[in-house]
Enzyme design. Structure first.
Site, PDB file in Angstrom:
ATOM      1  N   LYS A 146      25.663 -14.089   4.268  1.00  0.00           N
ATOM      2  CA  LYS A 146      26.262 -14.394   2.970  1.00  0.00           C
ATOM      3  C   LYS A 146      25.531 -15.560   2.296  1.00  0.00           C
ATOM      4  O   LYS A 146      25.152 -15.472   1.124  1.00  0.00           O
ATOM      5  CB  LYS A 146      27.751 -14.747   3.144  1.00  0.00           C
ATOM      6  CG  LYS A 146      28.474 -14.871   1.822  1.00  0.00           C
ATOM      7  CD  LYS A 146      29.862 -15.441   1.964  1.00  0.00           C
ATOM      8  CE  LYS A 146      29.865 -16.881   1.535  1.00  0.00           C
ATOM      9  NZ  LYS A 146      31.140 -17.549   1.644  1.00  0.00           N
ATOM     10  N   ASP A 165      32.050 -12.297  -0.292  1.00  0.00           N
ATOM     11  CA  ASP A 165      32.975 -13.362   0.086  1.00  0.00           C
ATOM     12  C   ASP A 165      34.391 -12.803   0.015  1.00  0.00           C
ATOM     13  O   ASP A 165      34.589 -11.594  -0.130  1.00  0.00           O
ATOM     14  CB  ASP A 165      32.785 -14.591  -0.817  1.00  0.00           C
ATOM     15  CG  ASP A 165      33.327 -14.352  -2.223  1.00  0.00           C
ATOM     16  OD1 ASP A 165      33.673 -13.196  -2.552  1.00  0.00           O
ATOM     17  OD2 ASP A 165      33.420 -15.328  -2.992  1.00  0.00           O
TER      18      ASP A 165
END
Ligand code: SF4
Length: 235
Positions: A146, A165
């Protein structure tokens, strides 16, 4: 694209009510492109809400953003970057000094360890410069896929993946764009649907929408521009 569209025909479309399905016709791909177009129109200024001036700063800010709001991160990073302007400076930092600056972001001991470890690896392996490849980024302490996607997409303008997210995961599921809960599987589903040029933008759009309208506790479906396209709409 076709494969993902077929998958959506099986999952999302099944959950659409009759009237929504009629409006959408048979094409899940069309529905997705309409969602993308509407979000682009609704949030023409969608962007990364972490403050940064270079890849080093964005890497630090993204590490700090775990379990913390971007607003809070933006409150602590000016002091962090003033004291440690680059990886070479941060690599020499004392753990307790970094902890003191970033304390309010939560999990500050782990985050301080990650920041210093990341900086030391960048100095040791990359001549002090944040690397611009997925493999090199995820090899850094404290940097997962991420964070790497955030850095590649926003500091290097490279569409290597899609940031997943909590907002991206939640809004994608509500829109029926994925059936998965694992971020890597969600990212694969979204990458299959989204034109590559829009990968970085797509996560900003979902994050903007998730923060403003499709909020976690009670989505504001009555104000949502996607309500007639959304299998989870409560209107
Ligand atoms: S209609 Fe409701 S659940 Fe669907 S995307 Fe909009 S706010 Fe979220």
């Amino acid at each position: 694209m076709k494969k993902a569209a077929q998958r959506l025909d099986g999952s999302a479309a099944r959950r659409l009510d009759g009237s929504a399905a009629r409006r959408l016709g048979d094409s899940a791909e069309q529905r997705f492109l309409e969602i993308l177009a509407r979000l682009k129109h609704a949030y023409p200024d969608a962007h990364c809400e972490l403050d940064f001036e270079n890849a080093f700063q964005l890497t630090c800010a993204t590490i700090l953003s775990a379990q913390c709001t971007d607003v809070r991160v933006n409150m602590v990073t000016p002091a962090l970057f003033a004291r440690y302007p680059d990886a070479a400076a941060l690599a020499q930092a004392r753990q307790e000094d970094v902890e003191e600056i970033i304390r309010s972001t939560g999990f500050f001991r782990n985050k301080a360890r990650s920041l210093i470890g990341m900086a030391q690896a960048v100095v040791a392996d990359h001549e002090g410069k944040i690397p611009a490849t997925m493999d090199a980024l995820v090899a850094l302490p404290g940097v997962g896929r991420k964070t790497a996607n955030v850095v590649l997409g926003n500091a290097f303008a490279m569409n290597e993946g899609i940031v997943v997210d909590t907002h991206v995961a939640r809004v994608s599921a509500r829109l029926g764009l994925t059936r998965h809960t694992d971020p890597v599987r969600i990212e694969q589903d979204l990458m299959a649907l989204t034109p590559r040029d829009d990968w970085a933008l797509w996560s900003h759009l979902l994050i903007f929408h998730g923060r403003r309208i499709c909020i976690a506790r009670k989505p504001k479906c009555g104000e949502c521009v996607l309500a007639d396209l959304c299998p989870s709409a409560e209107v």
